[in-house]
Design an enzyme around this catalytic site. Structure first.
Site, short mmCIF file in Angstrom:
data_model
loop_
_atom_site.label_atom_id
_atom_site.label_comp_id
_atom_site.label_asym_id
_atom_site.label_seq_id
_atom_site.Cartn_x
_atom_site.Cartn_y
_atom_site.Cartn_z
N LYS A 67 0.77 -1.26 -0.10
CA LYS A 67 0.04 0.01 0.20
C LYS A 67 0.70 1.37 -0.02
O LYS A 67 0.52 2.16 -0.56
CB LYS A 67 -0.98 -0.21 1.09
CG LYS A 67 -2.18 -0.96 0.99
CD LYS A 67 -2.91 -0.77 2.40
CE LYS A 67 -3.93 -2.05 2.29
NZ LYS A 67 -5.19 -1.45 2.19
N ASP A 104 -9.95 2.78 1.04
CA ASP A 104 -9.92 2.32 2.83
C ASP A 104 -10.72 3.43 3.54
O ASP A 104 -11.37 3.03 4.63
CB ASP A 104 -8.79 1.80 3.11
CG ASP A 104 -8.15 0.51 2.40
OD1 ASP A 104 -8.98 -0.27 2.17
OD2 ASP A 104 -6.77 0.53 2.50
N ALA A 129 0.64 -0.51 13.38
CA ALA A 129 0.90 0.56 12.26
C ALA A 129 1.20 0.30 11.22
O ALA A 129 2.12 1.02 10.35
CB ALA A 129 2.07 1.33 13.21
N ASN A 152 1.90 -0.42 18.51
CA ASN A 152 2.53 -1.33 17.59
C ASN A 152 3.81 -2.10 18.02
O ASN A 152 4.65 -1.35 19.27
CB ASN A 152 3.12 -0.74 16.24
CG ASN A 152 3.34 -1.71 14.88
OD1 ASN A 152 2.38 -2.40 14.49
ND2 ASN A 152 4.47 -1.82 14.72
#
Length: 274
Positions: A67, A104, A129, A152
């Site tokens: 991404k 998203d 994260a 995270n």
């Protein structure tokens, strides 16, 4: 000539995107096919972009771990993708520029956040994260949520996101089990619980009774944690609706048709998860 669409990611076999988009292609009589496209690592990204530029592929979706990595390969990122530096939908525009967009953010808002009462006052924790996390942060901000924390395993990833979203608070991963009692909304943006992956190694025992728990995972429909919380009468959401809504917007970007989300489609998706 039949148009080709697809999705890239690794791992990708669990994806329901082909089922979703091929259903809509058939429903709207569009001569197109959507499939899983094998890309092992970042070295395969230029090849895919070239295929889009050469009109061999009409558009793609992008999932983990590409991404953010795909951003360097497109000509322009727009709208939510520009803010998040996270792309999940790519297409060629009328000027033949490769455009990176993010659906998203819309997916999360449309699926869940519209149902959250008094959102600005809700303390929210994002666990993870990675690739979808910037989209989760932006969707919360767009919904008016003011206090957003993140945790995270790798703290550096949290710091990277804080540089982009300055109001973000960072919670130490080792304090997670203790800290969850302070939050009204918890969103799992990790792969913990994903089919074939590990789940959380503890139960969410110390939580508010009115907690809202959102999982970005849709395969399986119920992770171990989600099942546990449901038994505690906690309001829970799996990632299926977010997945459908982000796909709906991607379909519109490619075909300029806003496809209907009907019961037949939902039944088909659920059946493919069993």
């Amino acid at each position: 000539m039949k148009k080709k669409f697809g999705i890239i990611g690794n791992p990708i076999k669990h994806s329901l995107s082909p089922v979703l988009h091929n259903y809509w292609f058939k429903k709207y009589n569009i001569d197109a096919n959507y499939s899983i496209i094998d890309v092992e690592d970042v070295n395969g990204l230029p090849r895919i972009i070239k295929q889009i530029r050469d009109k061999e592929i009409s558009g793609i979706n992008v999932t983990l771990p590409f991404k953010q990595k795909i951003v360097a390969h497109v000509d322009t990122i727009v709208n939510d993708a520009e803010i998040t530096s996270s792309v999940n939908t790519i297409y060629l525009d009328a000027q033949e520029n490769i455009i990176g967009e993010n659906t998203d953010v819309f997916g999360l808002q449309a699926a869940y956040l519209k149902e959250v009462d008094n959102a600005p006052k809700k303390k929210t924790l994002i666990i993870g994260a990675g690739g979808v996390s910037p989209s989760v942060i932006l969707s919360l901000q767009k919904s008016g949520v003011q206090e957003i924390s993140i945790t995270n395993r790798t703290r550096e990833k949290c710091i990277f996101l804080k540089n982009k979203f300055s109001s973000l608070k960072i919670i130490k991963w080792e304090n997670l089990q203790e800290e969850i009692k302070n939050f009204d909304i918890i969103i799992n943006a990790t792969s913990l619980g994903l089919k074939g992956n590990k789940d959380f190694d503890f139960n969410f025992e110390k939580i508010k009774s009115n907690l809202i728990y959102i999982d970005t995972i849709y395969n399986p429909l119920e992770t171990k944690t989600l099942k546990y919380l449901r038994k505690m009468n906690i309001k829970v959401f799996n990632g299926l609706n977010m997945f459908i809504y982000q796909g709906q917007k991607a379909f519109y970007l490619w075909n300029k048709i806003n496809p209907e989300i009907d019961e037949k489609l939902i039944d088909l998706l659920v059946k493919n998860l069993k």
